[in-house]
Design an enzyme around this catalytic site. Structure first.
Site, PDB file in Angstrom:
ATOM      1  N   CYS A 124       0.878  -1.139   0.486  1.00  0.00           N
ATOM      2  CA  CYS A 124      -0.002   0.023   0.029  1.00  0.00           C
ATOM      3  C   CYS A 124       1.194   0.996  -0.246  1.00  0.00           C
ATOM      4  O   CYS A 124       1.749   2.142   0.904  1.00  0.00           O
ATOM      5  CB  CYS A 124      -1.220  -0.246   1.405  1.00  0.00           C
ATOM      6  SG  CYS A 124      -1.533   1.600   1.631  1.00  0.00           S
ATOM      7  N   GLU A 135      -3.729   1.260  -6.205  1.00  0.00           N
ATOM      8  CA  GLU A 135      -2.697  -0.196  -6.384  1.00  0.00           C
ATOM      9  C   GLU A 135      -2.375   0.300  -7.794  1.00  0.00           C
ATOM     10  O   GLU A 135      -3.633   1.261  -8.567  1.00  0.00           O
ATOM     11  CB  GLU A 135      -3.113  -1.315  -5.946  1.00  0.00           C
ATOM     12  CG  GLU A 135      -3.952  -1.514  -4.246  1.00  0.00           C
ATOM     13  CD  GLU A 135      -1.600  -1.909  -3.833  1.00  0.00           C
ATOM     14  OE1 GLU A 135      -1.029  -1.510  -4.886  1.00  0.00           O
ATOM     15  OE2 GLU A 135      -1.857  -1.486  -2.676  1.00  0.00           O
TER      16      GLU A 135
END
Length: 221
Positions: free
Chosen positions: A2, A105
């Protein structure tokens, strides 16, 4: 993994949501492109009192001789967090929440280009990631630093990436923050399949200098 967030909730609303006393030097919001090594919002608890305060995103182990004295540790893997020397003490005694409105992402196209996706709660509610924190100091420089705990992605998110942040529901915040005894390790699980949704966004967000609400808007492909 992340590595990029969006935070849009006003600071006063964030403090109210987490029942936390806000610090005076919180990062500016909204921020649609929160990057590693910057100050991010965190919620920690001491003696049962919660505090909303900034920490540097990028955990610095005590043996680093400078902030860039080793790998940039923005994430801590749930599967090994209790064993890694950098994280093992923090995961037992220094846990925090990291608020976000969503996160990014990336996937790769056939030419190797990086296509960003924005991931958020289906009901647009704020997310609370599991985090750990560490104070670091050398030669008069002191920093309070943090990392986001990640876990193997659930089925839906695995279409984009094989990892995801550990996302905690409000009922689990006290346990993760150390307000309700032991057992926090059991909270390190993938998010329920029905919690999140995602859409493609413009590649402009690939730059850490990009700003503005347009970064999270869906694009058509």
């Amino acid at each position: 993994m992340c590595g990029r967030l969006a935070v849009t909730l006003p600071n006063d609303a964030m403090a109210q949501l987490f029942a936390a006393q806000p610090a005076n030097d919180l990062p500016d919001v909204p921020n649609f492109n929160v990057c590693p090594t910057t100050q991010i919002h965190t919620v920690s608890s001491e003696d049962g009192r919660r505090r909303l305060a900034p920490m540097r995103w990028g955990f610095i182990p005590h043996w680093y001789d400078k902030p860039a004295g080793g790998p940039l540790l923005i994430n801590a893997r749930a599967e090994t967090i209790a064993e890694k020397p950098a994280f093992q003490a923090a995961c037992r005694a220094r846990r925090c929440l990291i608020p976000a409105s969503g996160f990014y992402e990336w996937t790769k196209d056939e030419e190797g280009g990086r296509d960003p996706w924005y991931i958020k709660s289906k009901d647009a509610a704020p997310l609370a990631f599991a985090g750990i924190w560490q104070d670091w100091g050398k030669e008069g420089e002191t920093l309070r630093t943090c990392a986001i705990v990640t876990i193997a992605a659930n089925t839906s998110i695995s279409a984009i990436h094989h990892r995801m942040p550990v996302i905690l529901s409000a009922q689990d915040w006290p346990l993760w923050l150390g307000e309700q005894g032991k057992g926090a390790a059991l909270l390190m699980q993938p998010a329920p399949e029905n919690l999140l949704m995602f859409h493609r966004v413009d590649r402009v967000v690939n730059s850490n200098r990009a700003v503005g609400a347009a970064l999270i808007e869906p694009i058509t492909t």
